[in-house]
Write an enzyme that holds these catalytic residues in place. Structure first.
Site, PDB file in Angstrom:
ATOM      1  N   GLU A   1      -6.743   4.913   7.630  1.00  0.00           N
ATOM      2  CA  GLU A   1      -6.527   6.335   7.316  1.00  0.00           C
ATOM      3  C   GLU A   1      -7.770   6.930   6.655  1.00  0.00           C
ATOM      4  O   GLU A   1      -8.097   8.092   6.864  1.00  0.00           O
ATOM      5  CB  GLU A   1      -5.274   6.487   6.437  1.00  0.00           C
ATOM      6  CG  GLU A   1      -4.012   6.300   7.277  1.00  0.00           C
ATOM      7  CD  GLU A   1      -2.849   5.662   6.541  1.00  0.00           C
ATOM      8  OE1 GLU A   1      -2.845   5.663   5.297  1.00  0.00           O
ATOM      9  OE2 GLU A   1      -1.932   5.161   7.233  1.00  0.00           O
TER      10      GLU A   1
ATOM     11  N   ASN B   1       0.870  -1.184   0.000  1.00  0.00           N
ATOM     12  CA  ASN B   1       0.000   0.000   0.000  1.00  0.00           C
ATOM     13  C   ASN B   1       0.900   1.226   0.000  1.00  0.00           C
ATOM     14  O   ASN B   1       1.483   1.571   1.022  1.00  0.00           O
ATOM     15  CB  ASN B   1      -0.899  -0.020   1.239  1.00  0.00           C
ATOM     16  CG  ASN B   1      -1.744   1.236   1.339  1.00  0.00           C
ATOM     17  OD1 ASN B   1      -1.806   2.032   0.392  1.00  0.00           O
ATOM     18  ND2 ASN B   1      -2.388   1.429   2.482  1.00  0.00           N
TER      19      ASN B   1
ATOM     20  N   HIS C   1      -9.445   1.389   4.690  1.00  0.00           N
ATOM     21  CA  HIS C   1      -8.172   1.565   5.397  1.00  0.00           C
ATOM     22  C   HIS C   1      -8.380   2.516   6.579  1.00  0.00           C
ATOM     23  O   HIS C   1      -9.161   3.450   6.492  1.00  0.00           O
ATOM     24  CB  HIS C   1      -7.110   2.111   4.439  1.00  0.00           C
ATOM     25  CG  HIS C   1      -5.749   2.067   5.042  1.00  0.00           C
ATOM     26  ND1 HIS C   1      -5.299   3.033   5.913  1.00  0.00           N
ATOM     27  CD2 HIS C   1      -4.753   1.144   4.942  1.00  0.00           C
ATOM     28  CE1 HIS C   1      -4.079   2.701   6.311  1.00  0.00           C
ATOM     29  NE2 HIS C   1      -3.719   1.571   5.740  1.00  0.00           N
TER      30      HIS C   1
ATOM     31  N   GLU D   1      -5.210  -4.534  10.670  1.00  0.00           N
ATOM     32  CA  GLU D   1      -4.201  -3.486  10.843  1.00  0.00           C
ATOM     33  C   GLU D   1      -4.474  -2.725  12.132  1.00  0.00           C
ATOM     34  O   GLU D   1      -5.272  -1.772  12.140  1.00  0.00           O
ATOM     35  CB  GLU D   1      -4.235  -2.509   9.659  1.00  0.00           C
ATOM     36  CG  GLU D   1      -3.925  -3.155   8.327  1.00  0.00           C
ATOM     37  CD  GLU D   1      -3.314  -2.156   7.340  1.00  0.00           C
ATOM     38  OE1 GLU D   1      -2.264  -2.488   6.773  1.00  0.00           O
ATOM     39  OE2 GLU D   1      -3.861  -1.059   7.155  1.00  0.00           O
TER      40      GLU D   1
ATOM     41  N   SER E   1       3.606  -1.703  10.330  1.00  0.00           N
ATOM     42  CA  SER E   1       5.060  -1.767  10.509  1.00  0.00           C
ATOM     43  C   SER E   1       5.667  -3.124  10.158  1.00  0.00           C
ATOM     44  O   SER E   1       6.564  -3.612  10.858  1.00  0.00           O
ATOM     45  CB  SER E   1       5.457  -1.347  11.934  1.00  0.00           C
ATOM     46  OG  SER E   1       5.043  -0.011  12.173  1.00  0.00           O
TER      47      SER E   1
ATOM     48  N   LYS F   1       0.046   4.309  -0.306  1.00  0.00           N
ATOM     49  CA  LYS F   1      -0.575   5.526   0.248  1.00  0.00           C
ATOM     50  C   LYS F   1      -0.328   6.701  -0.701  1.00  0.00           C
ATOM     51  O   LYS F   1      -0.352   6.503  -1.915  1.00  0.00           O
ATOM     52  CB  LYS F   1      -0.054   5.772   1.667  1.00  0.00           C
ATOM     53  CG  LYS F   1      -0.173   4.496   2.526  1.00  0.00           C
ATOM     54  CD  LYS F   1       0.093   4.682   3.978  1.00  0.00           C
ATOM     55  CE  LYS F   1      -0.111   3.350   4.693  1.00  0.00           C
ATOM     56  NZ  LYS F   1       0.008   3.453   6.134  1.00  0.00           N
TER      57      LYS F   1
ATOM     58  N   GLY G   1       2.742   2.728  10.759  1.00  0.00           N
ATOM     59  CA  GLY G   1       3.698   3.826  10.611  1.00  0.00           C
ATOM     60  C   GLY G   1       4.408   4.217  11.892  1.00  0.00           C
ATOM     61  O   GLY G   1       5.039   5.261  11.970  1.00  0.00           O
TER      62      GLY G   1
HETATM   63  P1  13P Z   1       3.171   0.769   7.648  1.00  0.00           P
HETATM   64  O1  13P Z   1       3.726  -0.518   7.085  1.00  0.00           O
HETATM   65  O2  13P Z   1       3.884   1.979   7.110  1.00  0.00           O
HETATM   66  O3  13P Z   1       3.064   0.734   9.137  1.00  0.00           O
HETATM   67  O4  13P Z   1       1.671   0.918   7.081  1.00  0.00           O
HETATM   68  C1  13P Z   1       0.795  -0.152   7.236  1.00  0.00           C
HETATM   69  C2  13P Z   1      -0.426   0.113   6.454  1.00  0.00           C
HETATM   70  O5  13P Z   1      -1.206   0.987   6.802  1.00  0.00           O
HETATM   71  C3  13P Z   1      -0.662  -0.676   5.247  1.00  0.00           C
HETATM   72  O6  13P Z   1      -1.927  -0.476   4.746  1.00  0.00           O
END
Ligand code: 13P
Length: 249
Positions: A97, A9, A95, A167, A213, A11, A173
């Protein structure tokens, strides 16, 4: 028996030029890798370049979101048919976010999920608790609610392609990863919710990814857990070398 899916992903990272550069490096490194499925989710504007780059390879591409209507006056939105027209086979839905910053709810996740399945896309529905929920002992309730609402008025037959990503928001992150045991526990609960809502057959087959992560250093410990059927990788998927290391854990 469940083939793992390792998904990137991206983003809101990378321009079309940066997308081409990624695939130039990444493709030769994973050529012929067929133990796992690989899928990359770039920003919408990069999809044409990505689709061209992965033609004839073992890599699938997908959108990071979609809208449930077929077309209409919905400024800024992308329909399932538009994703298909660009060569997408997959789509991420709900997601954290999108839930946190863009008003995504359990109900819109349900509408998007049904539209994606209807269009023949493979949806990756994201679920997960925030830190306050975990600390208050509410993780199970949150995951249960997110699953029940996502599966509303859906049948196991229709949902055959469904993939779910667990997640935990506190691990995204942050460099804080859920331990393999903790992720496994959550996956067990999600699998039992799939069984209740969509039937035992699908519960046995469905792939449950872990995200939060995931890095080259922790990928193996997570991916070798019985209950973990792949990864949804953010930051570490932006670099072709580190994503390759994760794919080849
Ligand atoms: P990170 O791997 O940067 O923590 O992000 C995870 C994520 O949100 C994947 O969709």
């Amino acid at each position: 028996m469940r083939k793992k899916l390792i998904a990137a992903n991206w983003k809101m990272y990378k321009t079309p030029d940066q997308t081409s550069a990624f695939f130039r490096e990444f493709l030769p490194m994973v050529a012929g890798h067929d133990r796992d499925e690989i899928a990359v989710f770039p920003p919408f504007i990069d999809l044409p370049v990505a689709a061209e780059a992965v033609k004839g390879s073992n890599i699938a591409i997908g959108g990071q979101d979609l809208y449930w209507e077929k077309e209409g006056a919905f400024t800024g939105e992308i329909s399932p048919a538009m994703l298909l027209a660009l060569g997408c086979t997959h789509v991420i839905i709900g997601h954290s976010e999108r839930r946190q910053y863009f008003g995504e709810t359990d109900d819109t996740v349900n509408l998007k999920l049904k539209a994606a399945l209807e269009a023949g896309l493979t949806p990756i529905v994201c679920v997960g608790e925030v830190l306050e929920e975990r600390e208050a002992g509410l993780t199970d309730d949150v995951l249960r609610r997110q699953c029940v609402r996502a599966f509303h008025k859906l049948s196991g037959k229709k949902a055959a392609k469904l993939v779910i990503a667990y997640e935990p928001v506190w691990a995204i992150g942050t460099g804080r990863t859920a331990t393999p045991q903790l992720a496994s526990e959550a996956h067990g609960l999600i699998r039992s919710e799939v069984g209740k809502g969509l039937g035992e057959e699908l519960a046995r087959k469905i792939r449950l990814l872990y995200g939060g992560s995931v890095k080259p250093e922790n990928a193996k410990a997570l991916m070798t857990e019985e209950e973990i059927d792949g990864a949804l990788v953010g930051g570490a998927s932006l670099d072709p070398k580190s994503f390759t290391e994760i794919v080849k854990y």
